[in-house]
Design an enzyme around this catalytic site. Structure first.
Site, mmCIF file in Angstrom:
data_model
loop_
_atom_site.group_PDB
_atom_site.id
_atom_site.type_symbol
_atom_site.label_atom_id
_atom_site.label_comp_id
_atom_site.label_asym_id
_atom_site.label_seq_id
_atom_site.Cartn_x
_atom_site.Cartn_y
_atom_site.Cartn_z
ATOM 1 N N GLN A 1 -3.172 -16.983 -3.542
ATOM 2 C CA GLN A 1 -3.679 -16.300 -4.734
ATOM 3 C C GLN A 1 -4.873 -17.049 -5.331
ATOM 4 O O GLN A 1 -5.853 -16.431 -5.740
ATOM 5 C CB GLN A 1 -2.568 -16.169 -5.784
ATOM 6 C CG GLN A 1 -1.521 -15.114 -5.435
ATOM 7 C CD GLN A 1 -2.094 -13.695 -5.477
ATOM 8 O OE1 GLN A 1 -2.780 -13.310 -6.415
ATOM 9 N NE2 GLN A 1 -1.819 -12.925 -4.437
ATOM 10 N N HIS B 1 0.819 -1.212 0.000
ATOM 11 C CA HIS B 1 0.000 0.000 0.000
ATOM 12 C C HIS B 1 0.852 1.261 0.000
ATOM 13 O O HIS B 1 0.776 2.082 0.912
ATOM 14 C CB HIS B 1 -0.963 -0.020 1.193
ATOM 15 C CG HIS B 1 -2.084 -1.005 1.020
ATOM 16 N ND1 HIS B 1 -2.102 -2.225 1.657
ATOM 17 C CD2 HIS B 1 -3.216 -0.953 0.272
ATOM 18 C CE1 HIS B 1 -3.216 -2.888 1.306
ATOM 19 N NE2 HIS B 1 -3.900 -2.138 0.465
ATOM 20 N N HIS C 1 0.658 1.533 -5.686
ATOM 21 C CA HIS C 1 -0.680 0.915 -5.718
ATOM 22 C C HIS C 1 -1.728 1.976 -6.098
ATOM 23 O O HIS C 1 -2.604 1.727 -6.926
ATOM 24 C CB HIS C 1 -1.008 0.280 -4.369
ATOM 25 C CG HIS C 1 -2.455 -0.096 -4.211
ATOM 26 N ND1 HIS C 1 -3.073 -1.060 -4.985
ATOM 27 C CD2 HIS C 1 -3.429 0.400 -3.386
ATOM 28 C CE1 HIS C 1 -4.354 -1.157 -4.626
ATOM 29 N NE2 HIS C 1 -4.597 -0.273 -3.668
ATOM 30 N N SER D 1 2.406 4.485 -2.860
ATOM 31 C CA SER D 1 1.748 5.275 -3.906
ATOM 32 C C SER D 1 1.751 4.568 -5.260
ATOM 33 O O SER D 1 1.012 4.952 -6.163
ATOM 34 C CB SER D 1 2.383 6.658 -4.019
ATOM 35 O OG SER D 1 3.664 6.567 -4.591
HETATM 36 C C1 LIG Z 1 6.435 0.299 -2.835
HETATM 37 O O1 LIG Z 1 6.945 -0.841 -2.154
HETATM 38 C C2 LIG Z 1 7.944 -1.566 -2.888
HETATM 39 C C3 LIG Z 1 8.330 -2.747 -2.060
HETATM 40 O O2 LIG Z 1 7.354 -3.724 -2.142
HETATM 41 C C4 LIG Z 1 9.107 -0.665 -3.162
HETATM 42 O O3 LIG Z 1 10.073 -1.368 -3.938
HETATM 43 C C5 LIG Z 1 8.643 0.540 -3.935
HETATM 44 O O4 LIG Z 1 9.724 1.430 -4.144
HETATM 45 C C6 LIG Z 1 7.552 1.248 -3.156
HETATM 46 N N1 LIG Z 1 7.050 2.325 -3.970
HETATM 47 C C7 LIG Z 1 6.818 3.549 -3.493
HETATM 48 C C8 LIG Z 1 6.268 4.532 -4.430
HETATM 49 O O5 LIG Z 1 7.054 3.857 -2.357
#
Ligand SMILES: *[C@@H]1O[C@H](CO)[C@@H](O)[C@H](O)[C@H]1NC(C)=O
Ligand SMILES: *[C@@H]1O[C@H](CO)[C@@H](O)[C@H](O)[C@H]1NC(C)=O
Ligand SMILES: *[C@@H]1O[C@H](CO)[C@@H](O)[C@H](O)[C@H]1NC(C)=O
Length: 675
Positions: A624, A412, A416, A414
């Site tokens: 899943q 969760h 997503h 940004s």
């Molecule tokens: C979201 O989490 C992933 C790890 O699962 C990470 O690699 C990624 O950089 C993160 N993205 C943001 C926008 O923070």
């Protein structure tokens, strides 16, 4: 009959034997009690007899009168004895004598005679008392008449609703009481015919109050037939006027009741089943089968669809962002669409395709996919024009919202949000969706997608409730996260003019937009999953399939709400419909977030809400498969039938087969091991 049912509540009969000494006679009664299935107690002195009686209130007391030297049996039964208040059953003295006979069958016959004679009569009196108390206390108006329709009883609720005093009505024939002229002329005849046949009548009836007002009531008229199972028609009829405030479900039940009247037996019986289902409250929650329970499904349901055990522990869960984030000033920010660096612009070129790779954008934007994709998509849909706001305001808004997603969440974050925004925009371009939604709905959907998980702590609602987090307290354990996302989104937007994209629209338009955004964000809550999907199927899929033209089904305000909810729900959990590589990456991220939650639950001694999501034992393919089976397949079937999305269904099919393949090889990981 209700009386028999009440009587059976009192069984088994309680018998008290008062015998100074056990002998063959007392034994005879004991065995007889056993044979008759009564409970039997034995007391040796008047004192212990009274003590025992005041505790159990026996239905039958047998006192030994043979040996006056032990105690005075007659005195024991006199009502003016001091302790006589505990002897209501034996009103005065003995009411039956039994001549000494220790034969078990003789005792048994005596007991049966007592039960079927006086004891049962006592029960009925008590039951009548209870029934009349209930009638007097009932909030429904109740009227009882004789067979020739002379009013015999009305309860206080009847007096209150109809404005008559009991005395004015008792002894009168129903005909003498003024009738409302609003009923259909033949209604009374219909009712009488029905009652004469011994059948119940239920329906809408206008009654005239004493002051002349007409009052619409849902009335049930029940003929009271027979007594103790005999076929003789008893001379009473109870008329129950139910409440005047009608919920839609009551109307539905009335309509079905009316339809049953004229239906052949099999239809009437089927409708009985329907009514039974309708009367239960949880209309939209599936009943999980008890057989072949799948632990993955159970955990997902427990973890996503309930608000935890509502157990508060001392462990306060503190959200990692206490203070909302402000603009990250150290990052170079694009001034407008035109200033987007070419590398990023290039990454976004394929944004219109479902197979668009959001992870490329995540990397190219240094973890700010939401701001850049937002700029592009919002401009494509003319959101600034609609809101009449400068592009700089939209840009600041996107940045503030993105800054309030937690980069530390593995799912969760940004990315997503950007993914859900992407899916939302994609769905908004579908023909059917365009036909049904207005521009304001589109804008609301894009905004809702952008903010729908803002400040998500990377933990589920169940966790927050179990941990007694501040948010769970604030929102009474109900839709905790979704309420927070919606509320915070508006706080962040309106607290600073620089990012207030709503500043330039009219108050009424703002309220409509706000309402729609809140509704969509709340629709992402999984406890309501089946409710939203089923409403969509019932109100939209089915009518559309039945009709050729689709005009009013698509554009009625109620249905537009259902379309928007379904749209954001499908966008929110569309991962299994993405190309395989993307689907695998998302599965890895969500599993990791759940694992982290389980780790923390164990650390803090909290209940583990989804035990299968344990990083040491979890089979990701199984989880899943369960998720797709339980939540995804039906929902996307319905959404595809509406919006026509063959490419998504193809991916879903491939991905499902992929997870099945891993599971058949008993693999627990995201991918097969390298050859
Ligand atoms: C979201 O989490 C992933 C790890 O699962 C990470 O690699 C990624 O950089 C993160 N993205 C943001 C926008 O923070
Ligand atoms: C929570 O419950 C209390 C007490 O019923 C109520 O006053 C309050 O408005 C509720 N809060 C929310 C956010 O529903
Ligand atoms: C109904 O939907 C079909 C297919 O989406 C479309 O071709 C048709 O014009 C629609 N009819 C109306 C009345 O909107």
């Amino acid at each position: 009959s209700p009386l028999t049912q009440l009587i059976s509540i009192f069984s088994p009969l309680q018998v008290l034997l008062v015998f100074a000494k056990e002998d063959s006679q007392s034994n005879g009664f004991c065995w007889a009690c056993e044979k008759a299935n009564y409970r039997c107690s034995l007391a040796h002195t008047p004192e212990s007899a009274l003590e025992c009686f005041s505790e159990k209130h026996h239905d039958l007391v047998i006192v030994d009168h043979r040996h006056s030297r032990h105690f005075d049996a007659e005195a024991l039964c006199r009502p003016d004895r001091e302790e006589a208040s505990v002897m209501p059953l034996i009103n005065a003295g003995f009411n039956r004598r039994y001549v000494e006979n220790a034969n078990m069958m003789a005792c048994y016959n005596e007991l049966l005679q007592l039960e079927h004679g006086e004891v049962r009569a006592q029960f009925k009196l008590r039951a009548c008392n209870a029934i009349f108390t209930a009638l007097e206390q009932s909030q429904d108006a109740i009227e009882i008449t004789s067979e020739d329709q002379v009013i015999q009883y009305v309860n206080p609720a009847y007096e209150a609703i109809m404005g008559y005093q009991q005395g004015e009505l008792l002894g009168k024939e129903i005909i003498e009481v003024p009738k409302s002229e609003k009923n259909k002329p033949d209604l009374l005849e219909t009712i009488n015919t029905c009652i004469r046949k011994g059948k119940e009548w239920q329906g809408i009836y206008y009654a005239k109050k004493k002051n002349g007002d007409n009052i619409q009531q849902n009335v049930k008229i029940t003929p009271v037939i027979g007594q103790g199972g005999s076929q003789r028609r008893h001379s009473s009829m109870a008329r129950i006027h139910s409440m005047t405030i009608e919920a839609p479900i009551t109307k539905v039940i009335n309509i079905i009741n009316a339809a049953q009247e004229s239906s052949p037996m099999p239809v009437a019986e089927a409708l009985d089943r329907v009514l039974e289902i309708l009367r239960t409250t949880e209309l939209y929650s599936p009943q999980l089968g008890t057989k072949d329970e799948d632990p993955h499904t159970n955990d997902l349901v427990g973890g996503l669809m309930t608000d935890g055990l509502r157990r508060l522990s001392g462990n306060e869960y503190i959200l990692s962002t206490k203070q909302p984030h402000h603009l990250p000033s150290h990052l170079a920010t694009p001034l407008s669409l035109n200033d987007i660096p070419p590398r990023i612009a290039q990454t976004m070129e394929t944004e219109g395709s479902w197979d668009f790779d959001i992870f490329n954008l995540e990397a190219a934007t240094m973890k700010r996919p939401l701001t850049y994709l937002g700029l592009k998509i919002f401009s494509k849909f003319g959101v600034c024009e609609f809101l009449n706001c400068p592009e700089a305001t939209l840009r600041s808004w996107l940045q503030v919202i993105e800054a309030n997603y937690h980069s530390s969440n593995s799912y969760h974050n940004s990315t997503h949000a950007a993914d859900v925004l992407h899916a939302t925009a994609y769905f908004l371009c579908k023909e059917r969706v365009k036909q049904s939604l207005d521009p304001i709905d589109e804008v609301a959907a894009l905004i809702a997608a952008t903010v729908h998980d803002v400040d998500h702590p990377g933990r589920t609602n169940s966790f927050l409730c179990n941990a007694g987090s501040e948010l769970a307290i604030l929102y009474n354990d109900t839709a905790v996260l979704e309420s927070h996302h919606a509320a915070l989104a508006f706080q962040l937007t309106t607290r600073d003019d620089k990012c207030n994209i709503f500043k330039y629209i009219e108050r009424n338009e703002y309220r409509t937009l706000r309402q729609a955004v809140i509704d969509m964000v709340l629709a992402t809550e999984m406890t309501k999953h089946f409710e939203h999907v089923n409403k969509f199927v019932n109100s939209i899929n089915k009518p559309l399939a039945a009709l050729e033209e689709n005009g009013s089904i698509l554009t009625s305000p109620e249905n537009r709400i259902l379309v928007k909810r379904m749209l954001i729900k499908c966008a929110d959990i569309s991962n299994p419909c993405r190309p395989l590589e993307l689907c695998i990456e998302w599965a890895g991220r969500i599993s990791e977030e759940y694992f982290a939650q389980t780790d923390e639950e164990k650390r803090q001694g909290l209940p583990v809400v989804m035990p299968v999501f344990d990083r040491h034992t979890c089979s990701i393919p199984k989880s899943q498969i369960s998720f797709i089976d339980y939540f995804i397949t039906d929902m996307f079937d319905a959404w595809d039938a509406f919006a026509d999305l063959p490419n998504l269904m193809q991916h879903l099919d491939n991905n499902f087969k992929y997870w099945k393949g891993l599971d058949e090889r008993k693999l627990h990981s995201l991918r097969p091991p390298p050859e």
